[in-house]
Write an enzyme that holds these catalytic residues in place. Structure first.
Site, PDB file in Angstrom:
ATOM      1  N   GLU A 161       0.036  -7.629  16.638  1.00 11.44           N
ATOM      2  CA  GLU A 161      -0.194  -6.119  16.382  1.00 11.44           C
ATOM      3  C   GLU A 161      -0.811  -5.940  15.075  1.00 11.44           C
ATOM      4  OE1 GLU A 161       3.332  -3.852  16.506  1.00 11.44           O
ATOM      5  OE2 GLU A 161       3.911  -4.393  18.474  1.00 11.44           O
ATOM      6  N   PRO A 162      -2.046  -6.398  14.972  1.00 16.95           N
ATOM      7  CA  PRO A 162      -2.650  -6.395  13.626  1.00 16.95           C
ATOM      8  C   PRO A 162      -3.236  -5.119  13.579  1.00 16.95           C
ATOM      9  CG  PRO A 162      -3.980  -7.891  15.184  1.00 16.95           C
ATOM     10  CD  PRO A 162      -2.501  -7.309  16.021  1.00 16.95           C
ATOM     11  N   GLY A 163      -3.446  -4.516  12.472  1.00 13.64           N
ATOM     12  CA  GLY A 163      -4.089  -3.233  12.231  1.00 13.64           C
ATOM     13  C   GLY A 163      -5.352  -3.698  11.016  1.00 13.64           C
ATOM     14  N   TYR A 198      -0.017   2.969  -3.012  1.00 12.85           N
ATOM     15  CA  TYR A 198       0.257   1.714  -2.849  1.00 12.85           C
ATOM     16  C   TYR A 198      -0.068   0.785  -4.094  1.00 12.85           C
ATOM     17  CZ  TYR A 198       0.533   2.407   2.264  1.00 12.85           C
ATOM     18  OH  TYR A 198       0.737   2.809   3.604  1.00 12.85           O
ATOM     19  N   ARG A 240      -4.811   5.148  -0.872  1.00  8.43           N
ATOM     20  CA  ARG A 240      -4.013   3.689  -0.901  1.00  8.43           C
ATOM     21  C   ARG A 240      -3.856   3.514  -2.520  1.00  8.43           C
ATOM     22  NH1 ARG A 240      -5.946  -0.643   0.806  1.00  8.43           N
ATOM     23  NH2 ARG A 240      -3.848  -1.460   1.498  1.00  8.43           N
ATOM     24  N   TYR A 295      -6.787   2.429   6.778  1.00  8.32           N
ATOM     25  CA  TYR A 295      -5.750   3.446   6.211  1.00  8.32           C
ATOM     26  C   TYR A 295      -6.709   4.355   5.123  1.00  8.32           C
ATOM     27  CZ  TYR A 295      -2.431   0.580   8.671  1.00  8.32           C
ATOM     28  OH  TYR A 295      -1.747   0.077   9.391  1.00  8.32           O
ATOM     29  N   GLY A 305       0.695  -7.777  10.133  1.00  2.00           N
ATOM     30  CA  GLY A 305       0.467  -7.946   8.750  1.00  2.00           C
ATOM     31  C   GLY A 305       0.066  -9.099   7.947  1.00  2.00           C
ATOM     32  N   CYS A 310      -7.543  17.643  -8.159  1.00  2.00           N
ATOM     33  CA  CYS A 310      -6.729  18.176  -9.419  1.00  2.00           C
ATOM     34  C   CYS A 310      -5.417  17.289  -9.331  1.00  2.00           C
ATOM     35  CB  CYS A 310      -6.907  19.576  -9.335  1.00  2.00           C
ATOM     36  SG  CYS A 310      -6.094  20.135 -10.893  1.00  2.00           S
ATOM     37  N   GLU A 311      -5.264  16.470  -9.569  1.00  2.00           N
ATOM     38  CA  GLU A 311      -3.895  15.560  -9.666  1.00  2.00           C
ATOM     39  C   GLU A 311      -4.616  13.982 -10.390  1.00  2.00           C
ATOM     40  OE1 GLU A 311      -1.024  16.230  -8.730  1.00  2.00           O
ATOM     41  OE2 GLU A 311      -1.105  17.733  -7.233  1.00  2.00           O
TER      42      GLU A 311
END
Length: 400
Positions: free
Chosen positions: A259-261, A302, A298, A356, A218, A328-329
């Site tokens: 556990e970095p992503g 988010y 994202r 992501y 994180g 189409c949104e």
């Protein structure tokens, strides 16, 4: 990578196009290794951030191990050359048979619920060690959707249920080799990690067979020019001090896992798109591009910020635009964003798209997913081709 190189890549491979810079991954891995050089620290890449096999192989080359959350991710890690013992399976409410598959594959299991712990005890007793994911009841992260350690989170077993955990452990003589927590994502200050680690260290004293303390990931990355990030050296020094004190109290040296992503891959990636239509409206001006939330969800999911560069016209006069996709949104990458004047055909780069991005992409509106290129040690390699209609239809059966 400079603008001319990126534009050349779009000429070779088309747009939209994901481009990853391997030198940034190398830099991020080294920064974490350097910050925790005084303890036995292992990096477990949270590969849900980016599962391209070329990225996984680069991580393996750098000595980074893998945290997976599904059997699909596990199988991809094995294809990338990882040994089963280098894999940790951290499920979230999955069918228990999936956990059985992971055990049989040789991965370490990180148990995230009391029912799973009970099942694990009934099926494996003292024959199979595991980790336990605790929820430390610490709220931290960039926004509520990416906070995972607070009391209302679905993830992990509340530390308030520690007595219930111990009852199951003792009933089945389970060997608990690790305690794990993950507070959230985009955490800038060391305080949240220190607060969560204190909870884990206190709980750890009740488990005699520990080998591992896993403090999750994180760490904050830079999204905007001049943006603040996690001070890794300060974090490393403070957590190292606390971890060494804990190990002394515990009576032996343990491994410290992270556990970095996003921290490892976010800044390495750019999504390159082409401006298609410039729509001047009385309310605002719109830049339409040949991509959308199907490729980078994202911002819509988010509210995340992605800095945007106009690679084709970097010195153009500044104008404000809404940068929008072709889905189409409501499909907005940026609102009222100041950019050098954008013209039809200009190549724009969305930064911080290495994490992501592709892994959360979809075929919505029957759109194809983009190609991916890895640039590393002077070589640009196509590591995923653009999709075609065959890819959309591959799993459908009634085609006549």
């Amino acid at each position: 990578m400079n603008s001319s190189t990126l534009i050349e890549l779009t000429q070779q491979h088309g747009t939209p196009l994901y481009v990853y810079d391997g030198s940034i991954i190398r830099r991020q891995v080294k920064s974490l290794q350097d910050a925790f050089a005084d303890v036995d620290m292992r990096i477990k890449y949270a590969c849900k951030a980016n599962t391209n096999l070329a990225i996984l192989r680069l991580m393996r080359e750098l000595g980074v191990e893998i945290d997976v959350v599904s059997m699909g991710e596990m199988q991809m890690a094995l294809l990338a050359g990882y040994a089963p013992e280098q894999l940790t399976f951290t499920p979230s409410g999955v069918p228990f048979e999936e956990v059985r598959e992971a055990v049989e594959a040789g991965a370490k299991i990180n148990v995230d619920s009391l029912p799973l712990l009970e099942w694990f005890g009934q099926n494996y007793g003292d024959t199979q060690p595991c980790l336990i994911r605790l929820k430390p009841n610490v709220a931290a992260g960039g926004n509520a959707k990416i906070m995972t350690g607070h009391s209302d989170s679905k993830f992990g077993i509340s530390v308030l249920l520690l007595d219930d955990i111990m009852n199951i452990v003792e009933r089945y003589n389970l060997k608990i080799i690790g305690l794990h927590q993950h507070t959230g994502s985009d955490i800038k200050e060391a305080d949240a990690f220190l607060q969560a680690s204190e909870v884990i260290f206190k709980a750890a004293m009740r488990f005699p067979d520990l080998e591992i303390i896993d403090l999750g990931g994180g760490f904050k990355v830079s999204y905007k020019p001049g943006d603040t990030t996690t001070d890794m050296q300060r974090l490393g020094a403070e957590i190292t001090r606390g971890f060494q004190d804990f190990c002394q109290s515990y009576g032996r040296e343990l491994q410290l896992w992270f556990e970095p992503g996003k921290y490892l891959v976010s800044e390495c990636g750019q999504l390159l798109v082409q401006a298609t239509v410039i729509k001047e409206d009385p309310a605002r001006d719109f830049v339409h591009v040949d991509s959308g939330l199907n490729h980078l969800i994202r911002p819509m999911m988010y509210g995340s910020y992605h800095h945007i560069l106009n690679l084709s016209n970097p010195d153009g006069p500044a104008r404000n635009y809404d940068v929008v996709g072709y889905i189409c949104e409501t499909d907005t990458f940026a609102t009222d964003r100041e950019l050098p004047e954008v013209r039809p055909g200009d190549i724009l780069a969305f930064l911080n798209a290495g994490a992501y991005g592709f892994t959360m992409s979809s075929h919505y509106n029957a759109r194809y997913r983009p190609a991916e290129v890895l640039v590393d040690e002077g070589e640009a390699r196509l590591v995923r081709r653009h999709e075609t209609l065959d890819d959309l239809l591959r799993t459908q059966l009634d085609l006549n």
